[in-house]
Each structure stands twice: as structure tokens, then as C-alpha cells.
Design a protein around this motif. Structure first.
Motif, PDB file in Angstrom:
ATOM      1  N   ASP A 144      60.024 -99.934  88.189  1.00  0.00           N
ATOM      2  CA  ASP A 144      60.513-100.890  87.200  1.00  0.00           C
ATOM      3  C   ASP A 144      62.037-100.828  87.214  1.00  0.00           C
ATOM      4  O   ASP A 144      62.620 -99.771  86.968  1.00  0.00           O
ATOM      5  CB  ASP A 144      59.978-100.555  85.817  1.00  0.00           C
ATOM      6  N   PHE A 145      62.679-101.937  87.518  1.00  0.00           N
ATOM      7  CA  PHE A 145      64.132-101.998  87.600  1.00  0.00           C
ATOM      8  C   PHE A 145      64.773-102.246  86.234  1.00  0.00           C
ATOM      9  O   PHE A 145      65.989-102.241  86.122  1.00  0.00           O
ATOM     10  CB  PHE A 145      64.562-103.080  88.594  1.00  0.00           C
ATOM     11  N   ILE A 167      65.813-101.070  97.923  1.00  0.00           N
ATOM     12  CA  ILE A 167      65.438-102.361  97.351  1.00  0.00           C
ATOM     13  C   ILE A 167      66.245-102.585  96.076  1.00  0.00           C
ATOM     14  O   ILE A 167      66.416-101.667  95.276  1.00  0.00           O
ATOM     15  CB  ILE A 167      63.927-102.412  97.019  1.00  0.00           C
ATOM     16  N   ALA A 168      66.738-103.814  95.881  1.00  0.00           N
ATOM     17  CA  ALA A 168      67.458-104.186  94.661  1.00  0.00           C
ATOM     18  C   ALA A 168      66.749-105.372  94.005  1.00  0.00           C
ATOM     19  O   ALA A 168      66.028-106.127  94.659  1.00  0.00           O
ATOM     20  CB  ALA A 168      68.902-104.555  94.983  1.00  0.00           C
ATOM     21  N   TYR A 169      66.974-105.499  92.716  1.00  0.00           N
ATOM     22  CA  TYR A 169      66.402-106.579  91.919  1.00  0.00           C
ATOM     23  C   TYR A 169      67.504-107.588  91.635  1.00  0.00           C
ATOM     24  O   TYR A 169      68.573-107.229  91.121  1.00  0.00           O
ATOM     25  CB  TYR A 169      65.834-105.988  90.634  1.00  0.00           C
ATOM     26  N   VAL A 170      67.285-108.860  91.993  1.00  0.00           N
ATOM     27  CA  VAL A 170      68.273-109.921  91.835  1.00  0.00           C
ATOM     28  C   VAL A 170      67.625-111.064  91.050  1.00  0.00           C
ATOM     29  O   VAL A 170      66.980-111.936  91.625  1.00  0.00           O
ATOM     30  CB  VAL A 170      68.778-110.425  93.213  1.00  0.00           C
ATOM     31  N   ARG A 187      63.282-114.227  82.534  1.00  0.00           N
ATOM     32  CA  ARG A 187      61.851-114.000  82.339  1.00  0.00           C
ATOM     33  C   ARG A 187      61.483-112.632  82.902  1.00  0.00           C
ATOM     34  O   ARG A 187      62.226-112.066  83.684  1.00  0.00           O
ATOM     35  CB  ARG A 187      61.038-115.068  83.057  1.00  0.00           C
ATOM     36  N   PRO A 188      60.318-112.098  82.536  1.00  0.00           N
ATOM     37  CA  PRO A 188      59.841-110.889  83.229  1.00  0.00           C
ATOM     38  C   PRO A 188      59.513-111.248  84.680  1.00  0.00           C
ATOM     39  O   PRO A 188      59.055-112.355  84.963  1.00  0.00           O
ATOM     40  CB  PRO A 188      58.569-110.502  82.473  1.00  0.00           C
ATOM     41  N   ALA A 189      59.771-110.337  85.588  1.00  0.00           N
ATOM     42  CA  ALA A 189      59.534-110.625  87.003  1.00  0.00           C
ATOM     43  C   ALA A 189      58.725-109.502  87.636  1.00  0.00           C
ATOM     44  O   ALA A 189      58.795-108.349  87.220  1.00  0.00           O
ATOM     45  CB  ALA A 189      60.864-110.782  87.737  1.00  0.00           C
ATOM     46  N   GLY A 190      57.953-109.866  88.641  1.00  0.00           N
ATOM     47  CA  GLY A 190      57.177-108.889  89.391  1.00  0.00           C
ATOM     48  C   GLY A 190      57.196-109.233  90.859  1.00  0.00           C
ATOM     49  O   GLY A 190      57.479-110.367  91.255  1.00  0.00           O
ATOM     50  N   GLY A 191      56.903-108.241  91.676  1.00  0.00           N
ATOM     51  CA  GLY A 191      56.848-108.459  93.113  1.00  0.00           C
ATOM     52  C   GLY A 191      56.149-107.304  93.789  1.00  0.00           C
ATOM     53  O   GLY A 191      55.744-106.327  93.151  1.00  0.00           O
ATOM     54  N   SER A 212      51.870-100.421 100.119  1.00  0.00           N
ATOM     55  CA  SER A 212      52.618-101.331  99.254  1.00  0.00           C
ATOM     56  C   SER A 212      53.014-100.643  97.955  1.00  0.00           C
ATOM     57  O   SER A 212      52.440 -99.630  97.572  1.00  0.00           O
ATOM     58  CB  SER A 212      51.807-102.601  98.962  1.00  0.00           C
ATOM     59  N   ALA A 213      54.021-101.220  97.302  1.00  0.00           N
ATOM     60  CA  ALA A 213      54.513-100.730  96.020  1.00  0.00           C
ATOM     61  C   ALA A 213      54.692-101.915  95.086  1.00  0.00           C
ATOM     62  O   ALA A 213      55.134-102.991  95.510  1.00  0.00           O
ATOM     63  CB  ALA A 213      55.836 -99.987  96.195  1.00  0.00           C
ATOM     64  N   ALA A 214      54.351-101.727  93.809  1.00  0.00           N
ATOM     65  CA  ALA A 214      54.521-102.762  92.794  1.00  0.00           C
ATOM     66  C   ALA A 214      55.941-102.696  92.245  1.00  0.00           C
ATOM     67  O   ALA A 214      56.452-101.611  91.934  1.00  0.00           O
ATOM     68  CB  ALA A 214      53.511-102.564  91.668  1.00  0.00           C
ATOM     69  N   LEU A 215      56.599-103.850  92.139  1.00  0.00           N
ATOM     70  CA  LEU A 215      57.971-103.949  91.657  1.00  0.00           C
ATOM     71  C   LEU A 215      57.999-104.779  90.378  1.00  0.00           C
ATOM     72  O   LEU A 215      57.276-105.781  90.274  1.00  0.00           O
ATOM     73  CB  LEU A 215      58.853-104.609  92.718  1.00  0.00           C
ATOM     74  N   SER A 216      58.834-104.403  89.411  1.00  0.00           N
ATOM     75  CA  SER A 216      58.957-105.199  88.191  1.00  0.00           C
ATOM     76  C   SER A 216      60.381-105.094  87.656  1.00  0.00           C
ATOM     77  O   SER A 216      61.133-104.187  88.002  1.00  0.00           O
ATOM     78  CB  SER A 216      57.954-104.733  87.132  1.00  0.00           C
ATOM     79  N   GLY A 217      60.720-106.048  86.815  1.00  0.00           N
ATOM     80  CA  GLY A 217      62.029-106.078  86.176  1.00  0.00           C
ATOM     81  C   GLY A 217      62.037-107.159  85.127  1.00  0.00           C
ATOM     82  O   GLY A 217      61.081-107.924  84.995  1.00  0.00           O
TER      83      GLY A 217
END
Length: 170
Positions: free
Chosen positions: A27-28, A89-92, A97-101, A113-118
Motif C-alpha cells: 500500500d503506497f 515500483i512507484a505510485y503515480v 480516488r482509491p487505486a489498485g493494481g 504477482s503482488a497486489a498494489l494499492s494507493g
């Protein structure tokens, strides 16, 4: 209070196999629109008995591969058994809004794989890219230079004083 109760536990561990990507989720946190987060280091380890031929990593959402130094070999191409490679990895954020990837590595035999959020916070009128710097595995007295870019994203002119650091190491 009272007497302790003893409970017996048992189990059988299973060996890890395949590609292991750590962290498995990241979580970023909140990052202002038009800015980017500090990069986060991901480690991919080949736990198979053969060389894994990696394809380029895929990333979904508002996340990008950073060119920040990793302190080790970059992920791409062949990865020997029990070897590791590294990726930042960076979050841009692109909208408020909430974001996921998802970050995914694939080889001919397996994937990881890894779950990404911010969370994208509103544009404050000043873009700072990245919002923090991480210096990893810098040997001895040598230094790695990194750049922070300030951009006026608002309606008014801004004036800046000379940058300062709270540490003599930077």
C-alpha cells in the motif's frame, strides 16, 4: 489468573517452489495528484531447480517501474535457481480516488504477482516527484544522486527558498 493450559501444536511445512515475489502486497498510501510516491523495492526469487526465463514485468493501474537504484541485479531475462533480482515500483496518481493494481512476473513455467494499492489525494498546487527518496545499499563513502522535481500545478506563482536537509548525510 488460574493454571496455565498446555496445548500441543503440530504441522508439516511445505517447501516454497516457483517464483517468490516480495512483498506480496504493498500500500503506497495517499499521494497527491500530479506527484509520485517514493519507489518501493520488490524482490523476485527463483525457487525452482531450473533457470527461469522472465518476460518483462506487467503492471496495471497507476503504478510504474522506477529507475531508482535497487542495489542488486535488475529483473529481466534469465534468473538462475535460488537467485534474486530487484525492481522498484512507484505510485503515480492520475485521478482523485482509491487505486489498485497488480505487478506480475512470468516465466515459461510459473508466475508471481503482488497486489498494489494507493489513494490519490487532491492536487495541492505543487507537484513533488518523487515525494521521498530511498537510498539502498550505498557502499562506503560513495553516493547515488537522485533528483526531486517540483512543478507548479496551481494557478498562482510560487517562490521557493534554497533546499535544506535535516541530516548532514544528505
Amino acid at each position: 489468573s488460574g493454571n496455565p493450559y498446555t496445548l500441543a501444536l503440530n504441522g508439516t511445512g511445505l517447501p516454497l517452489t516457483g517464483l517468490l515475489l516480495t512483498p506480496a502486497q504493498q500500500d503506497f498510501g495517499p499521494v497527491a495528484l500530479h506527484s509520485s510516491s517514493a519507489p518501493t523495492l520488490f524482490t523476485l526469487t527463483n525457487l525452482t531447480p531450473t533457470t527461469a526465463n522472465l518476460s518483462a514485468p506487467t503492471i496495471t493501474g497507476d503504478f510504474v517501474i522506477s529507475n531508482a537504484p535497487t542495489g542488486g541485479p535488475a529483473c529481466g531475462g534469465p534468473l538462475a535457481p535460488n537467485a534474486s533480482c530487484f525492481l522498484q515500483i512507484a505510485y503515480v496518481p492520475t485521478a482523485t480516488r482509491p487505486a489498485g493494481g497488480i505487478l506480475t512476473f512470468a516465466s515459461t513455467a510459473t508466475t508471481a504477482s503482488a497486489a498494489l494499492s494507493g489513494f490519490d489525494s487532491p492536487d495541492p498546487g505543487l507537484s513533488i516527484n518523487p515525494t521521498a527518496l530511498n537510498f539502498r545499499n550505498v557502499p562506503g563513502p560513495t553516493a547515488t544522486q537522485q533528483t526531486i522535481t517540483l512543478t507548479n500545478t496551481g494557478l498562482y506563482d510560487l517562490q521557493f527558498a534554497a533546499p535544506t536537509s535535516s541530516s548532514g548525510s544528505f
